[in-house]
Design an enzyme around this catalytic site. Structure first.
Site, PDB file in Angstrom:
ATOM      1  N   GLU A  48       0.974  -1.171  -0.283  1.00 39.68           N
ATOM      2  CA  GLU A  48       0.116   0.055  -0.056  1.00 39.68           C
ATOM      3  C   GLU A  48       0.925   1.223   0.163  1.00 39.68           C
ATOM      4  O   GLU A  48       0.579   2.407  -0.742  1.00 39.68           O
ATOM      5  CB  GLU A  48      -0.812  -0.062   1.260  1.00 39.68           C
ATOM      6  CG  GLU A  48      -1.877   1.251   1.319  1.00 39.68           C
ATOM      7  CD  GLU A  48      -3.100   0.901   0.484  1.00 39.68           C
ATOM      8  OE1 GLU A  48      -3.325   0.137  -0.203  1.00 39.68           O
ATOM      9  OE2 GLU A  48      -3.821   1.696   0.582  1.00 39.68           O
ATOM     10  N   ASP A  49       1.842   1.406   0.828  1.00 41.11           N
ATOM     11  CA  ASP A  49       2.611   2.446   0.878  1.00 41.11           C
ATOM     12  C   ASP A  49       3.890   2.554   0.262  1.00 41.11           C
ATOM     13  O   ASP A  49       4.617   3.531   0.573  1.00 41.11           O
ATOM     14  CB  ASP A  49       2.975   2.703   2.566  1.00 41.11           C
ATOM     15  CG  ASP A  49       1.385   2.942   3.141  1.00 41.11           C
ATOM     16  OD1 ASP A  49       0.384   3.277   2.618  1.00 41.11           O
ATOM     17  OD2 ASP A  49       1.527   2.910   4.322  1.00 41.11           O
TER      18      ASP A  49
END
Ligand code: MN
Length: 720
Positions: A76-77
């Site tokens: 996600e990051d």
């Protein structure tokens, strides 16, 4: 922050068979992936996944889960991809990381709202492996522990509410009491800091006042067990501020006593020892009536087992005592995770995947107390549901197989009735598309729009289906009434009468119908003929029948003859495009389309069938002239009803022959809805093609263009 070797050591302490290499590689991977990213606290970002992994070691979880915790934010990051995770850490970990990532995305999308219950179900439904949820809970716990570093009060509040409404109840339902208590307490501190502070102070005061009282009670209980020859560990557990606050709120009392803040636990080896210990406690101290509960013979829904009692204890204090085995104790503290750890010890090598799900299902199936477990809903049922979002983030629960139409009606009947299309996750998709868990659905609406009877074929919810049915029924009735009135008007006018309420008078009653509308409806349906109506209203007409000029003409000429002579056309019934299930149908034998000269045949119980005037099947009706109905087209250009014209074509069997046919049709804005090859030899294809067109002119243009195409030998329209 926990060092790499510390983490590995912790896992190895409870799971000597742990995959050390996997853990080491994940630790290094997450540090590299998150690199210089920082947390709001100023700590390096990678401290977060490492702490989350640390929390999960307290639950003695397997290497795959700990590895997932380390990797849970990388996709996600950071620039890391799912493929990379799968390559480096294998399919099991990849699947878990994917699950956590999906939940995180949902989190971003959903505002906390009154749909908390649905959202919890969504989380459960999307976590086909409970380890995904456990990582998510640990993730949330660490974020709550560091919540104070966030600058924006609004954001802190939102996260705290979400924790209180969604994650703490979820932890409770999974029996993970420790996580639940801590989540609640951290959220409480954020949402009601004053109350949190005053309860904490009060607890401190009582603790000070009690002095060594907790120790004294603990010692005396230990000695009592020893004397009775029952091996036992005694634990004194202080309640969290939030639990105390809730109790005060619920019982509407101030807390005064030690028993309100400390519960004592006697942890023994076996179930028989539990009951023996209970006997000893009740024998020695006076029991407080009405406080004994046996959760061993009747466990709580989330799997919790213990004996509860309250006695006037060693220091003349009301004292809460809970008696349980060490396994029960672990389950009480660690919930599902403990179940898993025990099974792991016992069962060894079975597929963890299956076992996890089995565990949860078992626990859910034994749910008895609706307060404490998934209210009247079991996980098995979630498998039959999908949970979708409105653009505002509200969750709508629907049965599996539901479509945007079901979604629209679930939001509101008006939304369903005015629905013209839908965007799913930002893309316009057909209304018959089946929705998937987590889809965001935006219903496109138009004020003038009406439900489409075709929706009935794919809508699955009762609410949508009944709304569509109701609409069809009403519209059908309105159409039959309109049609019946037109037919009656025509017959009356031909006989030289005006169709008025006065003329009809008592006719409805004679024909046993409630109203004039019912009468017209019956005529439209073909249950009563217009001539019957005429003879009932004007009995004299029956006798004179056959003597009138009109009667004579009717015998000699089919009705369409008058239609074709434009003059007698004033009372022809207007026919709109084809609407399935309605009062007017287009005959499948001749495919009439707007622009064709047409005639209607009243069909008993089915309304009117429209034929082209040269349709061969009309011959069978020549003897029944009262079934014939003058009709005319009434189609406006912005009508988007589709009319299907049928042609027969002979195409030369050579490369490009077929494609020239379809490209000519497409170039002329026709749409082929069906194509059937009826004959084929080495030189020719003979085929029947159905083309969606606007009207006859459109079809004629297409036929002309086809005739001008070299590869096409012959084209003509198919008639009945
Ligand atoms: Mn995280």
């Amino acid at each position: 922050m926990m060092r790499q070797y510390e983490l590995v050591e912790r896992v190895r302490a409870y799971d000597p068979a742990a995959d050390e290499d996997l853990l080491n590689r994940a630790y290094v991977f997450t540090m590299k992936a998150h690199g210089a990213q920082l947390r709001a606290s100023g700590d390096p970002y990678f401290s977060h996944p490492i702490e989350v992994a640390g929390i999960l070691t307290e639950y003695r979880l397997d290497s795959a889960t700990i590895t997932t915790a380390l990797l849970h934010d990388t996709v996600e990051d950071t620039v890391a991809t799912m493929d990379q995770i799968e390559d480096l850490f294998g399919a099991e970990v990849a699947k878990l990381v994917d699950g956590v990532t999906k939940l995180s995305k949902l989190e971003l999308r959903s505002e906390v709202n009154r749909e908390a219950e649905n959202f919890r179900k969504l989380l459960l439904a999307m976590s086909d492996d409970i380890r995904v949820l456990l990582v998510k809970l640990a993730d949330r716990l660490h974020n709550m522990r560091t919540l104070r570093f966030l600058n924006k009060a609004e954001k802190r509040q939102r996260i705290a509410i979400e924790t209180m409404e969604i994650y703490a109840p979820l932890a409770e339902r999974l029996g993970m009491r420790r996580i639940k208590d801590e989540l609640e307490d951290l959220a409480f501190a954020e949402l009601n800091s004053e109350a949190h502070e005053s309860v904490t102070k009060r607890l401190q005061f009582l603790r000070d006042q009690a002095g060594d009282m907790v120790d004294r009670i603990t010692n005396e209980l230990r000695q009592t067990m020893q004397e009775a020859g029952i091996p036992a560990t005694i634990l004194g557990r202080e309640k969290k501020a939030y639990a105390v606050w809730r109790k005060m709120e619920r019982d509407n009392v101030a807390f005064e006593q030690l028993s309100d803040i400390v519960a004592f636990r006697i942890v023994v080896d076996s179930v028989p020892d539990c009951y023996r210990a209970l006997g000893v406690v009740h024998g020695r101290y006076r029991m407080v009536p009405g406080r004994f509960k046996d959760y061993i013979s009747t466990p709580k829904g989330n799997g919790y087992r213990s004996l509860h009692t309250t006695v006037i204890g060693p220091v003349r204090q009301r004292t809460e005592v809970q008696i349980r085995t060490s396994e029960m104790h672990d389950v009480a503290e660690f919930g599902v995770a403990a179940h898993w750890a025990y099974k792991q010890k016992v069962a060894g090598g079975a597929t963890p995947h299956y076992r996890w799900l089995q565990e949860l299902l078992e626990i859910l199936e034994h749910a008895e107390n609706p307060e404490e477990f998934l209210e009247h809903t079991k996980l098995a049922m979630f498998q039959d549901q999908v949970f979708c979002f409105t653009p505002k983030g509200d969750v709508i629960a629907l049965p599996r197989g539901a479509t945007p139409v079901d979604f629209a009606y679930a939001v509101h009947t008006e939304v369903g009735d005015s629905c013209v299309g839908a965007k799913i996750n930002g893309r316009v998709l057909p209304l018959r598309t089946q929705l998937a868990n987590g889809d965001q659905v935006e219903i496109l609406r138009s004020a003038n729009s009406k439900p489409d009877p075709n929706w009935e074929s794919f809508a699955v919810t009762g609410r949508a289906r009944s709304a569509i049915r109701r609409f069809i029924r009403n519209r059908e009735r309105a159409e039959y009434i309109e049609l019946g009135r037109s037919i009656a008007e025509k017959v009356f006018r031909e006989a030289g009468h005006e169709l008025t309420d006065a003329a009809l008078g008592h006719v409805s009653k004679v024909l046993r119908l409630k109203s004039h509308d019912d009468l017209y409806h019956a005529i439209g349906m073909g249950q009563v003929t217009a001539r019957q109506l005429l003879y009932t209203a004007f009995p004299g007409e029956r006798r004179s029948r056959g003597k009138t000029a009109i009667g004579a003409i009717n015998r000699v000429l089919p009705t369409w003859w008058r239609t074709s002579s434009d003059k007698g056309n004033g009372h022809a019934v207007p026919i709109r495009g084809l609407i399935p299930g309605m009062a007017v149908h287009h005959a499948p034998c001749c495919h009439p389309i707007p622009g064709d000269r047409i005639v209607g045949i009243v069909t008993r119980g089915k309304g009117v069938m429209i034929h082209t005037i040269d349709c061969a099947s009309l011959e069978q009706f020549t003897e029944e002239d009262e079934r014939w109905l003058d009709v005319k087209w009434d189609v406006s250009p912005d009508d988007d009803n589709v009319h299907v014209g049928r042609i027969r074509a002979i195409v030369i069997n050579e490369p490009g022959g077929l494609s020239s046919l379809s490209s000519v049709i497409a170039k002329n804005l026709g749409n082929i809805s069906n194509l059937r090859i009826t004959n084929r030899d080495s030189h020719f294809f003979e085929m029947v093609v159905d083309i969606e067109v606007e009207d006859v002119k459109h079809l004629t243009n297409i036929i002309t263009a086809l005739r001008a195409t070299p590869q096409i030998n012959e084209v003509h329209r198919v008639r009945g």
